[in-house]
Design a protein around this motif. Structure first.
Motif, PDB file in Angstrom:
ATOM      1  N   HIS A 100      51.371  53.520  37.224  1.00 35.14           N
ATOM      2  CA  HIS A 100      52.310  52.833  36.332  1.00 35.14           C
ATOM      3  C   HIS A 100      51.821  52.787  34.884  1.00 35.14           C
ATOM      4  N   ASN A 101      50.733  53.494  34.593  1.00 29.08           N
ATOM      5  CA  ASN A 101      50.183  53.484  33.232  1.00 29.08           C
ATOM      6  C   ASN A 101      49.987  52.049  32.721  1.00 29.08           C
ATOM      7  N   VAL A 102      49.301  51.258  33.517  1.00 26.35           N
ATOM      8  CA  VAL A 102      49.124  49.838  33.206  1.00 26.35           C
ATOM      9  C   VAL A 102      48.103  49.665  32.086  1.00 26.35           C
ATOM     10  N   ASP A 103      48.468  48.863  31.095  1.00 24.42           N
ATOM     11  CA  ASP A 103      47.567  48.551  29.981  1.00 24.42           C
ATOM     12  C   ASP A 103      46.743  47.310  30.235  1.00 24.42           C
ATOM     13  N   VAL A 104      47.338  46.313  30.911  1.00 23.61           N
ATOM     14  CA  VAL A 104      46.661  45.033  31.147  1.00 23.61           C
ATOM     15  C   VAL A 104      46.870  44.626  32.603  1.00 23.61           C
ATOM     16  N   ILE A 105      45.775  44.252  33.276  1.00 24.21           N
ATOM     17  CA  ILE A 105      45.858  43.633  34.600  1.00 24.21           C
ATOM     18  C   ILE A 105      45.535  42.159  34.427  1.00 24.21           C
ATOM     19  N   HIS A 106      46.459  41.312  34.849  1.00 23.74           N
ATOM     20  CA  HIS A 106      46.343  39.863  34.661  1.00 23.74           C
ATOM     21  C   HIS A 106      46.200  39.210  36.030  1.00 23.74           C
ATOM     22  N   ALA A 107      45.022  38.679  36.322  1.00 21.95           N
ATOM     23  CA  ALA A 107      44.742  38.050  37.615  1.00 21.95           C
ATOM     24  C   ALA A 107      44.922  36.546  37.521  1.00 21.95           C
ATOM     25  N   ARG A 108      45.546  35.972  38.550  1.00 22.79           N
ATOM     26  CA  ARG A 108      45.868  34.547  38.524  1.00 22.79           C
ATOM     27  C   ARG A 108      45.215  33.757  39.660  1.00 22.79           C
ATOM     28  N   SER A 109      44.362  34.392  40.447  1.00 21.79           N
ATOM     29  CA  SER A 109      43.703  33.689  41.541  1.00 21.79           C
ATOM     30  C   SER A 109      42.431  34.446  41.913  1.00 21.79           C
ATOM     31  N   ARG A 110      41.504  33.777  42.570  1.00 23.10           N
ATOM     32  CA  ARG A 110      40.152  34.308  42.701  1.00 23.10           C
ATOM     33  C   ARG A 110      40.043  35.549  43.590  1.00 23.10           C
ATOM     34  N   ALA A 111      40.543  35.478  44.823  1.00 18.11           N
ATOM     35  CA  ALA A 111      40.387  36.634  45.718  1.00 18.11           C
ATOM     36  C   ALA A 111      40.998  37.899  45.120  1.00 18.11           C
ATOM     37  N   PRO A 112      42.264  37.867  44.687  1.00 21.32           N
ATOM     38  CA  PRO A 112      42.802  39.084  44.071  1.00 21.32           C
ATOM     39  C   PRO A 112      42.135  39.437  42.749  1.00 21.32           C
ATOM     40  N   ALA A 113      41.530  38.450  42.077  1.00 19.46           N
ATOM     41  CA  ALA A 113      40.877  38.736  40.798  1.00 19.46           C
ATOM     42  C   ALA A 113      39.674  39.660  40.977  1.00 19.46           C
ATOM     43  N   TRP A 114      38.941  39.528  42.097  1.00 20.62           N
ATOM     44  CA  TRP A 114      37.801  40.414  42.323  1.00 20.62           C
ATOM     45  C   TRP A 114      38.266  41.865  42.442  1.00 20.62           C
ATOM     46  N   SER A 115      39.354  42.080  43.169  1.00 22.01           N
ATOM     47  CA  SER A 115      39.911  43.434  43.269  1.00 22.01           C
ATOM     48  C   SER A 115      40.438  43.902  41.921  1.00 22.01           C
ATOM     49  N   ALA A 116      41.107  42.992  41.215  1.00 22.11           N
ATOM     50  CA  ALA A 116      41.724  43.355  39.937  1.00 22.11           C
ATOM     51  C   ALA A 116      40.663  43.695  38.888  1.00 22.11           C
TER      52      ALA A 116
END
Length: 398
Positions: A100-116
């Motif tokens: 998706h040609n992502v410019d920014v990944i915005h994480a809002r919680s801890r578990a998914p934030a590690w992957s993000a």
């Protein structure tokens, strides 16, 4: 894990395309908490600004709202705390970011934030986090696990209370990377002028409210830390003063706690004046019914949506003097702050609020509404968040 490379992944280089933001959160479940509601609101703001918006979660009823906002939803098991699943999510998110040609990944919680975090490093995307609340440090390594939320190039704190929490507990965080962005109230919904008399009458009849009896309301799900027992003990101190108390919020499976509250109501002799009315789908009308709105949380609120929404409706609000409530309420002007878990102080504030005359109520309402519109609107929150994205993407493209 973060240092591994995927040979097929390269950072996006097309500067002519609209920038893209991918928000990652555990789920989009019913109830619309701060994480879920904020995600939907930012998704809509992004598409409205001409950006591309992708939301990744494990799914839930609010997926429909994300898609109605014009965003793309991708379902992945990002709610999992299993280390192997987290590692697998890194691969999936990295490939999504490139696709998706992502410019920014915005994480809002801890578990998914590690992957993000790992996915951002591997795909070349910028990494942003939002700290939605204080985290406990009880278990070994818990501070390390929590720390991912402070590793963004920009870290959004939803209140000054949360900003202080970050700086006091994570000494390596650069204060210049933190952006204070209060959560926002949808003032199109929470506007007394937009709530018809018919809606108020319908809800009053549903709850069987007697005419001429002042109404005290405590909104919030039935969980112990919301402090329902503090309010009940305060009401018992009002003696024979006629008042109707509405406890508004679903039990969400906490039937034992509901029974405990009902037993306390009976023990305090409040059966005729306190009613647990369950969920309410029209909170704007509910606030309009109330004469006084109470927040009695025994733990500090990271923001306190009830306090801001009630003030947007022009209602007197009483809240504990901790968490973010002191940032929203101007004492003795738009509401009152009382010591936490102090029924006597809460009872005294209730007496004062219930005794306001018409002119005093109208004056308070005007000041409370103005304060919300100047500081705590959804539009301000969305624009400030997009400014964070612009800082990163603009610097890269400029």
């Amino acid at each position: 894990m973060e240092n591994q490379q995927i040979s097929s992944i390269t950072a996006p280089s097309e500067h002519s395309r609209p920038p893209a933001v991918m928000q990652v959160l555990p789920s989009l479940g019913a109830g619309g908490g701060g994480v879920e509601r904020g995600t939907v609101e930012i998704a809509g703001a992004l598409t409205g600004a001409g950006w591309r918006s992708i939301v990744v979660s494990s799914g839930g009823p609010m997926v429909r709202e994300v898609e109605r906002a014009g965003a793309t939803h991708v379902e992945l098991p990002v709610q999992s705390k299993n280390p192997f699943v987290i590692r697998g999510n890194t691969e999936r998110l990295a490939r999504l970011a490139v696709e998706h040609n992502v410019d920014v990944i915005h994480a809002r919680s801890r578990a998914p934030a590690w992957s993000a975090l790992s996915a951002a490093r591997r795909s070349g995307a910028h990494f942003v986090t939002t700290v939605h609340g204080p985290y406990g440090f009880g278990l070994p390594l818990k501070r390390l696990y929590n720390s991912v939320m402070t590793r963004g190039e920009r870290v959004i704190a939803i209140s000054e209370f949360i900003r202080r929490y970050i700086l006091e507990n994570y000494k390596k965080v650069d204060p210049d990377c933190i952006r204070l962005i209060h959560r926002g109230v949808n003032t199109d919904i929470f506007d007394p002028a937009q709530v018809s008399a018919a809606r108020v009458i319908q809800l009053s009849e549903q709850w069987r409210l007697p005419d001429g009896v002042p109404t005290v309301m405590l909104p919030g799900r039935l969980t112990r830390w919301k402090g329902h027992h503090v309010l009940l003990e305060a009401l018992a101190r009002l003696g024979d003063r006629p008042v109707r108390c509405l406890i508004v919020g679903g039990e969400q499976g906490r039937t034992a706690y509901r029974r405990e509250l009902e037993a306390l109501v009976h023990k305090l002799g409040l059966d005729s004046s306190v009613h647990l009315v369950g969920e309410c789908r029209d909170m704007a009308a509910a606030y309009k019914i109330a004469d006084v709105v109470v927040s009695a949380s025994t733990e500090p609120e990271a923001f306190g949506r009830v306090v801001a929404e009630a003030q947007a409706m022009g209602k007197p609000v009483i809240a504990p003097n901790h968490g973010a409530a002191p940032e929203i309420i101007v004492p003795d002007v738009t509401g009152w702050l009382v010591p936490p878990e102090n029924p006597a102080a809460l009872a005294e504030a209730l007496e004062f609020a219930l005794d306001l005359d018409t002119v005093e109520r109208e004056t308070l309402a005007r000041k409370a509404i103005r304060r919300v519109h100047e500081n705590f609107t959804r539009a301000r929150m969305c624009e400030a968040t997009l400014d964070v994205y612009r800082e990163l993407v603009g610097a890269e493209r400029g």
